[in-house]
Design a protein around this motif. Structure first.
Motif, PDB file in Angstrom:
ATOM      1  N   ALA A 128      50.194  32.341  23.422  1.00 51.99           N
ATOM      2  CA  ALA A 128      48.791  32.515  23.041  1.00 51.99           C
ATOM      3  C   ALA A 128      47.977  31.266  23.351  1.00 51.99           C
ATOM      4  O   ALA A 128      46.817  31.351  23.784  1.00 51.99           O
ATOM      5  CB  ALA A 128      48.688  32.858  21.560  1.00 51.99           C
ATOM      6  N   SER A 129      48.595  30.103  23.166  1.00 48.48           N
ATOM      7  CA  SER A 129      47.887  28.856  23.475  1.00 48.48           C
ATOM      8  C   SER A 129      47.607  28.733  24.965  1.00 48.48           C
ATOM      9  O   SER A 129      46.619  28.123  25.379  1.00 48.48           O
ATOM     10  CB  SER A 129      48.699  27.650  22.992  1.00 48.48           C
ATOM     11  OG  SER A 129      49.904  27.531  23.719  1.00 48.48           O
ATOM     12  N   LEU A 130      48.498  29.351  25.778  1.00 46.10           N
ATOM     13  CA  LEU A 130      48.330  29.281  27.229  1.00 46.10           C
ATOM     14  C   LEU A 130      47.312  30.296  27.730  1.00 46.10           C
ATOM     15  O   LEU A 130      46.419  29.953  28.514  1.00 46.10           O
ATOM     16  CB  LEU A 130      49.689  29.525  27.923  1.00 46.10           C
ATOM     17  CG  LEU A 130      49.670  29.664  29.443  1.00 46.10           C
ATOM     18  CD1 LEU A 130      49.256  28.348  30.098  1.00 46.10           C
ATOM     19  CD2 LEU A 130      51.038  30.119  29.952  1.00 46.10           C
ATOM     20  N   ILE A 131      47.415  31.541  27.258  1.00 44.02           N
ATOM     21  CA  ILE A 131      46.596  32.613  27.833  1.00 44.02           C
ATOM     22  C   ILE A 131      45.410  33.019  26.961  1.00 44.02           C
ATOM     23  O   ILE A 131      44.635  33.902  27.359  1.00 44.02           O
ATOM     24  CB  ILE A 131      47.462  33.854  28.145  1.00 44.02           C
ATOM     25  CG1 ILE A 131      48.142  34.382  26.871  1.00 44.02           C
ATOM     26  CG2 ILE A 131      48.484  33.533  29.209  1.00 44.02           C
ATOM     27  CD1 ILE A 131      49.027  35.593  27.100  1.00 44.02           C
ATOM     28  N   VAL A 132      45.258  32.390  25.797  1.00 45.77           N
ATOM     29  CA  VAL A 132      44.094  32.682  24.942  1.00 45.77           C
ATOM     30  C   VAL A 132      43.279  31.425  24.700  1.00 45.77           C
ATOM     31  O   VAL A 132      42.094  31.354  25.045  1.00 45.77           O
ATOM     32  CB  VAL A 132      44.519  33.317  23.597  1.00 45.77           C
ATOM     33  CG1 VAL A 132      43.295  33.506  22.689  1.00 45.77           C
ATOM     34  CG2 VAL A 132      45.201  34.656  23.828  1.00 45.77           C
ATOM     35  N   PHE A 133      43.896  30.399  24.107  1.00 44.84           N
ATOM     36  CA  PHE A 133      43.131  29.224  23.707  1.00 44.84           C
ATOM     37  C   PHE A 133      42.681  28.375  24.897  1.00 44.84           C
ATOM     38  O   PHE A 133      41.590  27.799  24.856  1.00 44.84           O
ATOM     39  CB  PHE A 133      43.948  28.382  22.717  1.00 44.84           C
ATOM     40  CG  PHE A 133      44.198  29.079  21.413  1.00 44.84           C
ATOM     41  CD1 PHE A 133      43.149  29.372  20.559  1.00 44.84           C
ATOM     42  CD2 PHE A 133      45.482  29.468  21.057  1.00 44.84           C
ATOM     43  CE1 PHE A 133      43.369  30.036  19.361  1.00 44.84           C
ATOM     44  CE2 PHE A 133      45.712  30.131  19.866  1.00 44.84           C
ATOM     45  CZ  PHE A 133      44.654  30.416  19.011  1.00 44.84           C
ATOM     46  N   ALA A 134      43.490  28.301  25.947  1.00 44.62           N
ATOM     47  CA  ALA A 134      43.070  27.538  27.135  1.00 44.62           C
ATOM     48  C   ALA A 134      41.844  28.168  27.802  1.00 44.62           C
ATOM     49  O   ALA A 134      40.834  27.482  28.025  1.00 44.62           O
ATOM     50  CB  ALA A 134      44.221  27.407  28.117  1.00 44.62           C
ATOM     51  N   PRO A 135      41.855  29.483  28.107  1.00 45.72           N
ATOM     52  CA  PRO A 135      40.637  30.107  28.655  1.00 45.72           C
ATOM     53  C   PRO A 135      39.455  30.036  27.702  1.00 45.72           C
ATOM     54  O   PRO A 135      38.314  29.824  28.132  1.00 45.72           O
ATOM     55  CB  PRO A 135      41.060  31.564  28.884  1.00 45.72           C
ATOM     56  CG  PRO A 135      42.531  31.516  29.046  1.00 45.72           C
ATOM     57  CD  PRO A 135      42.997  30.420  28.137  1.00 45.72           C
ATOM     58  N   LEU A 183      49.074  34.240  38.096  1.00 45.28           N
ATOM     59  CA  LEU A 183      50.477  33.832  37.937  1.00 45.28           C
ATOM     60  C   LEU A 183      50.872  33.449  36.510  1.00 45.28           C
ATOM     61  O   LEU A 183      51.841  34.015  35.975  1.00 45.28           O
ATOM     62  CB  LEU A 183      50.796  32.697  38.918  1.00 45.28           C
ATOM     63  CG  LEU A 183      52.281  32.423  39.171  1.00 45.28           C
ATOM     64  CD1 LEU A 183      52.983  33.677  39.680  1.00 45.28           C
ATOM     65  CD2 LEU A 183      52.450  31.294  40.182  1.00 45.28           C
ATOM     66  N   PRO A 184      50.184  32.501  35.843  1.00 54.75           N
ATOM     67  CA  PRO A 184      50.606  32.138  34.481  1.00 54.75           C
ATOM     68  C   PRO A 184      50.602  33.308  33.493  1.00 54.75           C
ATOM     69  O   PRO A 184      51.568  33.452  32.731  1.00 54.75           O
ATOM     70  CB  PRO A 184      49.592  31.050  34.077  1.00 54.75           C
ATOM     71  CG  PRO A 184      49.115  30.486  35.373  1.00 54.75           C
ATOM     72  CD  PRO A 184      49.085  31.630  36.315  1.00 54.75           C
ATOM     73  N   PRO A 185      49.560  34.171  33.480  1.00 55.26           N
ATOM     74  CA  PRO A 185      49.615  35.322  32.563  1.00 55.26           C
ATOM     75  C   PRO A 185      50.800  36.243  32.832  1.00 55.26           C
ATOM     76  O   PRO A 185      51.467  36.694  31.888  1.00 55.26           O
ATOM     77  CB  PRO A 185      48.279  36.040  32.820  1.00 55.26           C
ATOM     78  CG  PRO A 185      47.364  34.984  33.311  1.00 55.26           C
ATOM     79  CD  PRO A 185      48.234  34.083  34.130  1.00 55.26           C
ATOM     80  N   PHE A 186      51.095  36.516  34.116  1.00 57.24           N
ATOM     81  CA  PHE A 186      52.222  37.385  34.440  1.00 57.24           C
ATOM     82  C   PHE A 186      53.531  36.761  33.975  1.00 57.24           C
ATOM     83  O   PHE A 186      54.404  37.457  33.421  1.00 57.24           O
ATOM     84  CB  PHE A 186      52.269  37.644  35.947  1.00 57.24           C
ATOM     85  CG  PHE A 186      51.573  38.905  36.368  1.00 57.24           C
ATOM     86  CD1 PHE A 186      52.272  39.940  36.956  1.00 57.24           C
ATOM     87  CD2 PHE A 186      50.210  39.057  36.161  1.00 57.24           C
ATOM     88  CE1 PHE A 186      51.631  41.120  37.335  1.00 57.24           C
ATOM     89  CE2 PHE A 186      49.559  40.218  36.539  1.00 57.24           C
ATOM     90  CZ  PHE A 186      50.273  41.252  37.124  1.00 57.24           C
ATOM     91  N   PHE A 187      53.678  35.473  34.193  1.00 52.75           N
ATOM     92  CA  PHE A 187      54.906  34.779  33.795  1.00 52.75           C
ATOM     93  C   PHE A 187      55.068  34.782  32.274  1.00 52.75           C
ATOM     94  O   PHE A 187      56.156  35.068  31.750  1.00 52.75           O
ATOM     95  CB  PHE A 187      54.876  33.344  34.326  1.00 52.75           C
ATOM     96  CG  PHE A 187      56.107  32.540  34.001  1.00 52.75           C
ATOM     97  CD1 PHE A 187      57.319  32.808  34.634  1.00 52.75           C
ATOM     98  CD2 PHE A 187      56.058  31.525  33.064  1.00 52.75           C
ATOM     99  CE1 PHE A 187      58.459  32.080  34.329  1.00 52.75           C
ATOM    100  CE2 PHE A 187      57.191  30.788  32.750  1.00 52.75           C
ATOM    101  CZ  PHE A 187      58.393  31.057  33.387  1.00 52.75           C
ATOM    102  N   ILE A 231      54.235  47.901  28.340  1.00 52.13           N
ATOM    103  CA  ILE A 231      53.863  46.702  27.565  1.00 52.13           C
ATOM    104  C   ILE A 231      53.535  45.563  28.518  1.00 52.13           C
ATOM    105  O   ILE A 231      52.504  44.888  28.362  1.00 52.13           O
ATOM    106  CB  ILE A 231      55.014  46.306  26.604  1.00 52.13           C
ATOM    107  CG1 ILE A 231      55.081  47.288  25.437  1.00 52.13           C
ATOM    108  CG2 ILE A 231      54.805  44.878  26.080  1.00 52.13           C
ATOM    109  CD1 ILE A 231      56.286  47.096  24.547  1.00 52.13           C
ATOM    110  N   PHE A 232      54.406  45.353  29.506  1.00 51.44           N
ATOM    111  CA  PHE A 232      54.155  44.291  30.479  1.00 51.44           C
ATOM    112  C   PHE A 232      52.839  44.528  31.211  1.00 51.44           C
ATOM    113  O   PHE A 232      52.030  43.607  31.383  1.00 51.44           O
ATOM    114  CB  PHE A 232      55.304  44.207  31.481  1.00 51.44           C
ATOM    115  CG  PHE A 232      55.052  43.235  32.601  1.00 51.44           C
ATOM    116  CD1 PHE A 232      55.209  41.875  32.399  1.00 51.44           C
ATOM    117  CD2 PHE A 232      54.627  43.675  33.855  1.00 51.44           C
ATOM    118  CE1 PHE A 232      54.956  40.966  33.420  1.00 51.44           C
ATOM    119  CE2 PHE A 232      54.376  42.785  34.881  1.00 51.44           C
ATOM    120  CZ  PHE A 232      54.536  41.425  34.666  1.00 51.44           C
TER     121      PHE A 232
END
Length: 314
Positions: A200-207, A148-152, A99-100
């Motif tokens: 989701a806001s970090l890794i979907v909406f920001a990009p 880094l942010p996606p992994f975290f 999953i990770f």
């Protein structure tokens, strides 16, 4: 009803007995995996070994190809073992590791595509200031942002899911899926849901916001610019747009597969839809960039011709 437990293993309920076709499926999947590994490794080596390709755009592409290797390795070896196996179970630790791996792969993919769109925006809309804006320090920082942010974010998601008390262990997928495991939870999963909304806001909406903004600016420059500017925009943005659309289709298939009732869809089609995202994107990206980026294409062609000549001499 299975008692409340953290579970020591999961049963992958989407598999079926293929009978005599088992080894045919195995050969198809292993051939696809070898091809994906070979073409992505070739592109990484070409970019790393040729100083003429040590430019921001190609470094971001190299990061993309590394991610394709990472995501493919998170799926294909496991898939090959499951095809040959008669008992489709997976231990809980390995399930959460998968999953990770797959979720971080998807997150890095989207962030990487956003960074490439930003790079294309600077090259097309601010060509004279491009090298001043895209310094080596900034390139390094953007690559850190890609990974880094996606992994975290995905690490926290996986830990939250792994801590749930479960009332079942059947995952109706051909690989481990975070959404399906959350559905097995005995108790309230509001903490998981709230965090996933934030993630989701970090890794979907920001990009997505970066991609939307940059392409609006690129389109504005194309409509008001010269023919040469339009040609440059088309030649450099077409592979990126094709990759982005393929990624979006794969993500939509994954959402449809997990969130909606797919009983009316043939079982083989359900499996194809669930595998489209982690299998087609690594293959598609390598082909679309390898064939469309003239510098990469020319260097790959010369390397292959050199290899053929060396083989003929021996």
């Amino acid at each position: 009803m299975i008692n409340s437990t953290r579970g020591s293993f999961f049963i992958l309920g989407a598999y079926f007995d293929p009978g005599a076709f088992k080894y045919l499926y195995f050969m198809i999947v292993v051939s696809l995996y070898i091809f994906i590994l070979s073409i992505n490794l070739l592109l990484i080596v070409v970019i790393c070994m040729n100083r003429s390709l040590h430019e921001p755009m190609y470094l971001f592409l190299c990061s993309l190809f590394v991610n394709e290797l990472y995501g493919s390795t998170g799926l294909f070896p496991f898939l090959l073992l499951q095809i040959l196996s008669d008992i489709h179970t997976v231990s809980a630790p390995f399930c959460f590791l998968q999953i990770f791996s797959l979720y971080s792969y998807g997150s890095v993919e989207f962030t990487n595509l956003a960074v490439i769109s930003y790079d294309r925006y600077l090259a097309i809309c601010c060509p004279l200031q491009y090298h001043a804006n895209m310094t080596s320090h900034k390139v390094a920082m953007l690559i850190v942002v890609i990974w880094l942010p996606p992994f975290f974010a995905v690490f926290i998601t996986t830990c939250l899911t792994a801590s749930l008390q479960l009332c079942g262990n059947i995952v109706n997928q051909v690989y481990c899926n975070n959404y399906y495991i959350i559905q097995l939870a005995c108790y309230d999963t509001s903490v998981n849901n709230v965090y996933e909304l934030i993630a989701a806001s970090l890794i979907v909406f920001a990009p997505m916001s970066v991609i939307f903004y940059t392409y609006m600016r690129i389109l504005k420059v194309c409509f008001s610019g010269s023919k040469q500017t339009r040609q440059k925009a088309v030649s450099t943005c077409t592979p990126h747009l094709a990759s982005l659309l393929n990624f979006a289709f794969g993500a939509c298939f994954e959402i449809l597969q997990s969130r909606f009732n797919m009983n009316s869809v043939p079982h083989m089609m359900q499996i194809f839809l669930s595998l489209y995202f982690p299998t087609c994107q690594p293959l598609f990206n390598a082909l679309i960039y390898g064939l469309n980026m003239s510098k990469i294409r020319i260097i790959c062609k010369s390397l292959l011709l050199s290899s053929v000549r060396i083989f003929q001499l021996h």
